[in-house]
Design an enzyme around this catalytic site. Structure first.
Site, short mmCIF file in Angstrom:
data_model
loop_
_atom_site.label_atom_id
_atom_site.label_comp_id
_atom_site.label_asym_id
_atom_site.label_seq_id
_atom_site.Cartn_x
_atom_site.Cartn_y
_atom_site.Cartn_z
N HIS A 1 1.07 -21.37 -0.94
CA HIS A 1 2.25 -20.38 -1.09
C HIS A 1 3.12 -19.69 -1.98
O HIS A 1 3.79 -19.51 -1.72
CB HIS A 1 2.54 -21.15 -0.06
CG HIS A 1 1.82 -21.34 1.93
ND1 HIS A 1 1.00 -21.73 1.90
CD2 HIS A 1 2.60 -20.93 2.52
CE1 HIS A 1 0.57 -21.46 2.75
NE2 HIS A 1 1.05 -20.79 3.07
N TYR B 1 0.55 -1.32 -0.23
CA TYR B 1 0.51 -0.07 -0.22
C TYR B 1 1.17 1.14 0.04
O TYR B 1 1.74 1.04 0.30
CB TYR B 1 -1.15 -0.20 1.33
CG TYR B 1 -0.44 0.98 2.39
CD1 TYR B 1 0.08 -1.22 2.79
CD2 TYR B 1 -0.66 1.78 3.51
CE1 TYR B 1 1.28 -0.19 4.68
CE2 TYR B 1 -0.01 2.11 4.49
CZ TYR B 1 0.41 0.87 4.59
OH TYR B 1 1.55 1.22 6.21
N ARG C 1 8.02 4.88 -5.02
CA ARG C 1 7.97 3.61 -3.89
C ARG C 1 6.95 3.33 -4.12
O ARG C 1 8.12 1.27 -3.64
CB ARG C 1 7.26 4.36 -2.52
CG ARG C 1 8.02 3.47 -0.74
CD ARG C 1 8.49 4.12 -0.22
NE ARG C 1 6.74 4.75 0.46
CZ ARG C 1 6.35 5.29 1.71
NH1 ARG C 1 7.38 5.31 2.43
NH2 ARG C 1 5.08 6.30 1.76
N LYS D 1 6.18 -1.79 1.96
CA LYS D 1 5.08 -1.26 2.73
C LYS D 1 4.07 -2.06 2.56
O LYS D 1 3.06 -2.16 1.40
CB LYS D 1 4.83 0.30 2.10
CG LYS D 1 3.87 0.72 3.03
CD LYS D 1 4.08 2.38 2.44
CE LYS D 1 3.50 3.58 3.46
NZ LYS D 1 2.85 3.58 4.71
N1 PDD Z 1 2.88 4.93 7.99
N2 PDD Z 1 7.47 3.77 8.77
C1 PDD Z 1 6.36 3.33 9.33
C2 PDD Z 1 6.79 1.97 9.62
C3 PDD Z 1 5.70 3.64 8.69
O1 PDD Z 1 4.14 2.48 8.39
C4 PDD Z 1 5.11 5.03 7.58
C5 PDD Z 1 4.34 5.54 7.43
C6 PDD Z 1 6.52 5.54 8.10
C7 PDD Z 1 6.01 7.78 7.04
O2 PDD Z 1 6.93 7.27 5.85
P1 PDD Z 1 5.82 8.45 4.97
O3 PDD Z 1 7.22 9.43 5.85
O4 PDD Z 1 6.72 8.20 3.54
O5 PDD Z 1 5.06 8.47 5.74
C8 PDD Z 1 7.64 5.33 9.24
C9 PDD Z 1 1.78 5.63 6.55
C10 PDD Z 1 1.57 7.23 6.41
C11 PDD Z 1 0.75 4.40 7.15
O6 PDD Z 1 0.76 3.84 7.23
O7 PDD Z 1 -0.63 5.09 6.75
#
Ligand code: PDD
Length: 296
Positions: free
Chosen positions: A115, A46, A65, A158
């Site tokens: 899997h 995501y 990303r 992510k």
């Molecule tokens: N989360 N680390 C983790 C584990 C995260 O889930 C996030 C962001 C960040 C910060 O990344 P960025 O600056 O690119 O948003 C760091 C998002 C916003 C979420 O899970 O909703």
């Protein structure tokens, strides 16, 4: 144990419309198969992109990303093809003059459960804009729980499989705290949904990029700002034993932005306390505000 009274974010609501597999649909009528690998296996990734006053911030970086994550889990999909749809989602949702964010989720698609990665299936693509509060972060401070980082060794992806993150966050939330700051082998990695920075001897420390943190887009913005402002940054993980020497702590993220840290609680003991936002954090917040609000 110290429990702080927190002002909670406004209650979240469903969006009025979602973009699912090429169609704009009312969420009540948006369905995904029970054999979608996202549902069965958490097999997907995501992305969350912020829009300040209706304008995207670091759109290319977020799409890059997303593409990196797709490539890492071998889902064939062109992330850039979603750019126009993201902008459309913001205008269709009536957010052209207001702050919002776009959520994108891509799963491998629908197939009998295996899997291994099945071949020749269509990815499931979900996208929607949602309202988010992006102002006022500079007037807030966060209280953190500190606990063991129980996530896998590919935190740079992510992934929608967020069990370890949400379990950690919920632990903090249930104590009335704002975020759970994670430690792996004695070193601070990041928050359950945010990056973390420490000021020690007037130098900023943050965990280096790699498999143990998400490569935060806001994190990179901070690194650039520090370079411009001649604040020395060291991309090196800070050990828990060094916390007594820490002068300032702040979290960053797309919706978190730059959040000053007030306190940190580890094993029922307060290991950091700073009731006011520190000078360097404040300067970075001001620079970030200029950057995010300047183009409008
Ligand atoms: N989360 N680390 C983790 C584990 C995260 O889930 C996030 C962001 C960040 C910060 O990344 P960025 O600056 O690119 O948003 C760091 C998002 C916003 C979420 O899970 O909703």
């Amino acid at each position: 144990m110290i429990i702080t009274n927190l002002k909670r974010q406004p209650k979240k609501t469903f969006p009025k419309e979602v973009f699912l597999n090429g169609e704009w649909i009312n969420p009540e009528n948006a369905f995904v198969s029970v054999f979608d690998r996202g549902f069965l296996l958490g097999d997907g990734i995501y992305e969350v992109t912020p829009f300040y006053d209706g304008k995207p911030f670091k759109l290319k970086e977020h799409l890059d990303r997303l593409q990196y994550c797709l490539n890492e889990i071998q889902i064939e999909f062109n992330a850039v093809s979603l750019q126009e749809i993201m902008l459309k989602a913001v205008s269709r949702s009536g957010f052209l003059q207001s702050d919002c964010a776009v959520y994108i989720q891509i799963t491998r698609g629908v197939a009998p459960r295996t899997h291994f990665f099945p071949e020749q299936i269509q990815p499931t693509v979900l996208l929607y804009a949602f309202s988010v509060v992006l102002n006022g972060f500079e007037n807030k401070q966060a209280s953190l729980l500190v606990s063991e980082d129980l996530r896998w060794h590919r935190c740079d992806i992510k992934s929608i499989s967020l069990l370890a993150n949400i379990k950690a966050n919920n632990q903090a939330h249930s104590l009335g705290l704002d975020e759970n700051l994670l430690i792996r082998d004695g070193f601070f990695t990041e928050g359950s949904h945010s990056s973390v920075f420490f000021l020690k001897n007037q130098r900023i420390f943050t965990h280096p990029e790699g498999p143990h943190i998400l490569s935060g887009i806001t994190r990179k913005v901070i690194l650039d700002l520090c370079r411009e402002m001649e604040i020395q940054v060291i991309e090196k993980a800070l050990h828990i034993d060094e916390v007594t020497k820490v002068e300032e702590v702040f979290l960053t993220g797309t919706t978190t932005q730059i959040l000053s840290v007030k306190s940190m609680l580890l094993n029922d003991k307060e290991i950091f306390n700073r009731p006011e936002t520190g000078e360097i954090t404040r300067q970075l917040q001001e620079a970030f505000l200029k950057l995010t609000r300047s183009s409008s």
